[in-house]
Design a protein around this motif. Structure first.
Motif, PDB file in Angstrom:
ATOM      1  N   ALA A  61       0.959  -1.063  -0.082  1.00  0.00           N
ATOM      2  CA  ALA A  61      -0.012   0.034  -0.083  1.00  0.00           C
ATOM      3  C   ALA A  61       0.839   1.354  -0.177  1.00  0.00           C
ATOM      4  CB  ALA A  61      -0.794   0.024   1.023  1.00  0.00           C
ATOM      5  N   ARG A  62       1.934   1.148   0.881  1.00  0.00           N
ATOM      6  CA  ARG A  62       2.874   2.503   1.048  1.00  0.00           C
ATOM      7  C   ARG A  62       3.497   2.542  -0.433  1.00  0.00           C
ATOM      8  NH1 ARG A  62       4.293   4.965   5.464  1.00  0.00           N
ATOM      9  NH2 ARG A  62       3.351   4.429   7.572  1.00  0.00           N
ATOM     10  N   ASN A  63       3.978   1.371  -0.951  1.00  0.00           N
ATOM     11  CA  ASN A  63       4.915   1.684  -2.520  1.00  0.00           C
ATOM     12  C   ASN A  63       3.783   2.258  -3.450  1.00  0.00           C
ATOM     13  OD1 ASN A  63       7.153   0.562  -1.711  1.00  0.00           O
ATOM     14  ND2 ASN A  63       6.409  -1.501  -2.159  1.00  0.00           N
ATOM     15  N   GLN A  64       2.454   1.834  -3.513  1.00  0.00           N
ATOM     16  CA  GLN A  64       1.313   2.431  -4.354  1.00  0.00           C
ATOM     17  C   GLN A  64       1.151   3.853  -4.234  1.00  0.00           C
ATOM     18  OE1 GLN A  64      -2.270   0.629  -5.268  1.00  0.00           O
ATOM     19  NE2 GLN A  64      -1.700  -1.581  -5.462  1.00  0.00           N
ATOM     20  N   ILE A  65       1.051   4.319  -2.856  1.00  0.00           N
ATOM     21  CA  ILE A  65       0.840   5.822  -2.473  1.00  0.00           C
ATOM     22  C   ILE A  65       1.892   6.553  -2.791  1.00  0.00           C
ATOM     23  CG2 ILE A  65       0.704   7.140  -0.493  1.00  0.00           C
ATOM     24  CD1 ILE A  65      -0.949   5.112   0.822  1.00  0.00           C
ATOM     25  N   ARG A  66       3.410   6.183  -2.570  1.00  0.00           N
ATOM     26  CA  ARG A  66       4.572   6.763  -2.947  1.00  0.00           C
ATOM     27  C   ARG A  66       4.552   7.020  -4.370  1.00  0.00           C
ATOM     28  NH1 ARG A  66       7.934   3.058  -1.183  1.00  0.00           N
ATOM     29  NH2 ARG A  66       7.246   3.865   0.863  1.00  0.00           N
ATOM     30  N   ASP A  67       4.170   5.691  -5.346  1.00  0.00           N
ATOM     31  CA  ASP A  67       4.465   5.960  -6.633  1.00  0.00           C
ATOM     32  C   ASP A  67       3.200   7.061  -7.089  1.00  0.00           C
ATOM     33  OD1 ASP A  67       6.271   4.024  -6.761  1.00  0.00           O
ATOM     34  OD2 ASP A  67       4.961   2.254  -7.225  1.00  0.00           O
ATOM     35  N   ILE A  68       2.334   7.069  -6.835  1.00  0.00           N
ATOM     36  CA  ILE A  68       1.315   8.021  -7.229  1.00  0.00           C
ATOM     37  C   ILE A  68       1.546   9.388  -6.957  1.00  0.00           C
ATOM     38  CG2 ILE A  68      -1.173   8.536  -6.978  1.00  0.00           C
ATOM     39  CD1 ILE A  68      -2.025   5.786  -6.814  1.00  0.00           C
ATOM     40  N   CYS A  69       1.985   9.645  -5.809  1.00  0.00           N
ATOM     41  CA  CYS A  69       2.300  10.769  -5.112  1.00  0.00           C
ATOM     42  C   CYS A  69       3.491  11.432  -5.886  1.00  0.00           C
ATOM     43  CB  CYS A  69       2.682  10.852  -3.686  1.00  0.00           C
ATOM     44  SG  CYS A  69       1.413  10.601  -2.538  1.00  0.00           S
ATOM     45  N   GLN A  70       4.363  10.716  -6.282  1.00  0.00           N
ATOM     46  CA  GLN A  70       5.750  11.172  -7.095  1.00  0.00           C
ATOM     47  C   GLN A  70       5.170  11.624  -8.578  1.00  0.00           C
ATOM     48  OE1 GLN A  70       8.113   7.902  -6.981  1.00  0.00           O
ATOM     49  NE2 GLN A  70       9.028   8.599  -4.907  1.00  0.00           N
ATOM     50  N   GLN A  71       4.266  10.898  -9.259  1.00  0.00           N
ATOM     51  CA  GLN A  71       3.655  11.050 -10.321  1.00  0.00           C
ATOM     52  C   GLN A  71       2.766  12.668 -10.342  1.00  0.00           C
ATOM     53  OE1 GLN A  71       1.185   7.973 -11.854  1.00  0.00           O
ATOM     54  NE2 GLN A  71       3.030   6.530 -11.525  1.00  0.00           N
ATOM     55  N   LEU A  72       2.065  12.560  -9.206  1.00  0.00           N
ATOM     56  CA  LEU A  72       1.211  13.945  -8.998  1.00  0.00           C
ATOM     57  C   LEU A  72       2.207  15.055  -8.836  1.00  0.00           C
ATOM     58  CD1 LEU A  72      -1.530  12.506  -6.704  1.00  0.00           C
ATOM     59  CD2 LEU A  72      -1.634  13.302  -9.111  1.00  0.00           C
ATOM     60  N   ILE A  73       3.216  14.803  -8.076  1.00  0.00           N
ATOM     61  CA  ILE A  73       4.383  16.135  -7.821  1.00  0.00           C
ATOM     62  C   ILE A  73       4.924  16.690  -9.137  1.00  0.00           C
ATOM     63  CG2 ILE A  73       6.628  16.651  -6.877  1.00  0.00           C
ATOM     64  CD1 ILE A  73       5.933  15.099  -4.435  1.00  0.00           C
ATOM     65  N   GLN A  74       5.207  15.581 -10.070  1.00  0.00           N
ATOM     66  CA  GLN A  74       5.705  16.021 -11.404  1.00  0.00           C
ATOM     67  C   GLN A  74       4.570  16.713 -12.278  1.00  0.00           C
ATOM     68  OE1 GLN A  74       7.164  12.454 -12.830  1.00  0.00           O
ATOM     69  NE2 GLN A  74       8.987  12.139 -11.761  1.00  0.00           N
ATOM     70  N   GLN A  75       3.372  16.325 -11.954  1.00  0.00           N
ATOM     71  CA  GLN A  75       2.429  16.632 -12.673  1.00  0.00           C
ATOM     72  C   GLN A  75       1.935  18.389 -12.633  1.00  0.00           C
ATOM     73  OE1 GLN A  75      -1.260  14.377 -12.929  1.00  0.00           O
ATOM     74  NE2 GLN A  75      -0.038  12.360 -13.758  1.00  0.00           N
ATOM     75  N   GLU A  76       2.114  18.420 -11.147  1.00  0.00           N
ATOM     76  CA  GLU A  76       1.610  19.814 -10.436  1.00  0.00           C
ATOM     77  C   GLU A  76       3.207  20.813 -10.768  1.00  0.00           C
ATOM     78  OE1 GLU A  76      -1.053  21.047  -8.831  1.00  0.00           O
ATOM     79  OE2 GLU A  76      -2.002  19.155  -9.541  1.00  0.00           O
ATOM     80  N   SER A  77       4.269  20.271 -11.205  1.00  0.00           N
ATOM     81  CA  SER A  77       5.505  20.896 -11.401  1.00  0.00           C
ATOM     82  C   SER A  77       5.792  21.815 -10.146  1.00  0.00           C
ATOM     83  CB  SER A  77       5.372  21.877 -12.728  1.00  0.00           C
ATOM     84  OG  SER A  77       5.136  20.907 -13.722  1.00  0.00           O
TER      85      SER A  77
END
Length: 449
Positions: A61-77
């Protein structure tokens, strides 16, 4: 000379201005980091079904949360360095999987208590001393969500109809929470940390909490099946000492433990753990300590260990101690051994059974053999301050003999309490009882030292 003084003043002012700027910059960074974290967290809730997390292993669960958060950080620049990104992702992980802002404190082994006095005030205890932290919750609702997450995992609830609750964390740490309308300044919570490394008697000696001479005495007391009452104030270490003494119970004995909130860490293979249950939403289903003590007598226990007596169960405990369940251990809140016996008297009266005072005290004197008084002193050190044996009755008074004590001698330059442990020179009445059971203690253990 005047120029040098003016130059020194200018340097001082310049240094103060620079420090103020750095502090202001740090505050702004923390504020921005909090805003970024909230923004990413809101985005995560939109793209991820958190209800599915319960079906995953925590690491997955933590791995999934971590992956999605990192993608969102990149999208939000988001304009931040790698360290800040890692920090933001970790905070969101803790928010979903753990206890949010409290996770760093729970990971710190030096902290023994976490005290939350509302969303903007969090204190911790280290080495027996309280100190503030910079941990903050967003608002009352944020803190309420964390409290609800804790209590719901142990089948308890907290709301306006039931605004205070005792619970525990997965590691055994004890939690008490109280919310409005009882808590006037917002939700409040205290967490009594569960010791990861279990202390033993030698550990208490090394910490200066009791003298080395007492180690074989306590071992003999428990193995000889004497009934022990541990007395002390809040946070004085009663449960810790109870755990340590229980370690001397032979492994072939059946033990039943009874607690309001399970904390004991008994290592014996034949242990049955019982815990009270609060009433449900309809006010039904409550199971009290008194009911559990009564039920334990039907479970064929060799020993009964009660985490703390605080009500009518004191009567059932005394009757158990007087009817073959010797070797029982329990704790009570009191400031002196004599006060501890008075509290037992008061709690028996709470059971609704009226005894003549002399009869009640006679029951107490025949049930309890040893009273151990411990205290947390102003320097934060927990110490055993008195070990007393109950001898019997003289008229209407329970007679007690002090065997060991801590003699306080003052305060040193570092604010530490000075003193020494000493035996009173009295040979206890249980000496022969131990000897008959094959437990040899040398007379010199009780000589004055």
């Amino acid at each position: 000379m005047q120029f040098d003084e003016m130059n020194g003043v200018n340097n001082t002012q310049s240094g103060q201005a620079e420090a103020a700027m750095q502090s202001h910059s740090f505050t702004n960074t923390v504020k921005l980091e909090k805003e970024w974290k909230n923004r990413i967290y809101e985005q995560l809730l939109k793209v991820m079904d958190l209800s599915l997390i319960d079906n995953l292993e925590p690491a997955d669960a933590r791995n999934q949360i971590r992956d999605i958060c990192q993608q969102l950080i990149q999208q939000e620049s988001i304009p931040c360095n790698q360290a800040t990104r890692i920090q933001i992702v970790k905070q969101i992980e803790d928010e979903i999987m753990g206890l949010g802002p409290l996770e760093p404190l729970l990971a710190d082994a030096s902290i023994s208590d976490i005290l939350v006095n509302g969303p903007q005030s969090v204190f911790v205890e280290r080495g027996g001393k309280l100190e503030p932290t910079d941990i903050r919750f967003n608002n009352d609702q944020h803190l309420l969500n964390i409290i609800d997450r804790i209590v719901s995992t142990v089948g308890r609830r907290i709301d306006e109809s039931s605004p205070m609750v005792d619970a525990r964390l997965k590691d055994g740490s004890r939690v008490n929470a109280i919310i409005p309308p009882l808590a006037l300044d917002g939700p409040s919570m205290s967490i009594r940390r569960f010791a990861i490394e279990r202390l033993d008697m030698q550990g208490l000696v090394d910490l200066g909490s009791m003298p080395e001479e007492l180690v074989p005495v306590f071992e003999g007391i428990v193995k000889a099946r004497l009934n022990v009452l541990i007395s002390g104030g809040t946070g004085s270490g009663k449960t810790t000492l109870l755990n340590i003494l229980s370690g001397y119970i032979p492994k072939d004995e059946r033990i039943v433990t009874i607690e309001d909130s399970a904390e004991l860490q008994l290592q014996q293979p034949h242990t049955v753990r019982l815990e009270t249950r609060p009433p449900n939403v309809e006010g039904k289903g409550e199971v009290s300590q008194r009911e559990l003590v009564r039920n334990s007598l039907r479970m064929r226990p060799d020993r009964i260990v009660i985490g703390e007596v605080r009500g009518g169960e004191a009567l059932d405990m005394l009757q158990a101690m007087n009817t073959g369940h010797d070797g029982s251990l329990t704790t009570v809140h009191a400031n002196t051994p004599r006060d501890a016996l008075s509290r037992i008297e008061n709690m028996v009266s709470m059971s609704g059974v009226n005894f003549p005072m002399k009869t009640l005290r006679s029951q107490i004197s025949s049930a309890i053999n040893i009273v151990v008084q411990i205290a947390r002193m102003e320097d934060g050190q927990r110490r055993m301050v008195s070990l007393q044996e109950i001898n019997g009755m003289e008229g209407d008074i329970i007679t007690m003999t002090e065997l060991f004590k801590f003699e306080r001698q003052g305060i040193d330059e570092n604010g530490r309490v000075k003193g020494r442990y000493t035996a009173t020179g009295i040979i206890p009445a249980f000496y022969d009882h131990l000897k008959k059971r094959g437990i040899e203690l040398h007379y010199r253990l009780f000589d004055e030292f």
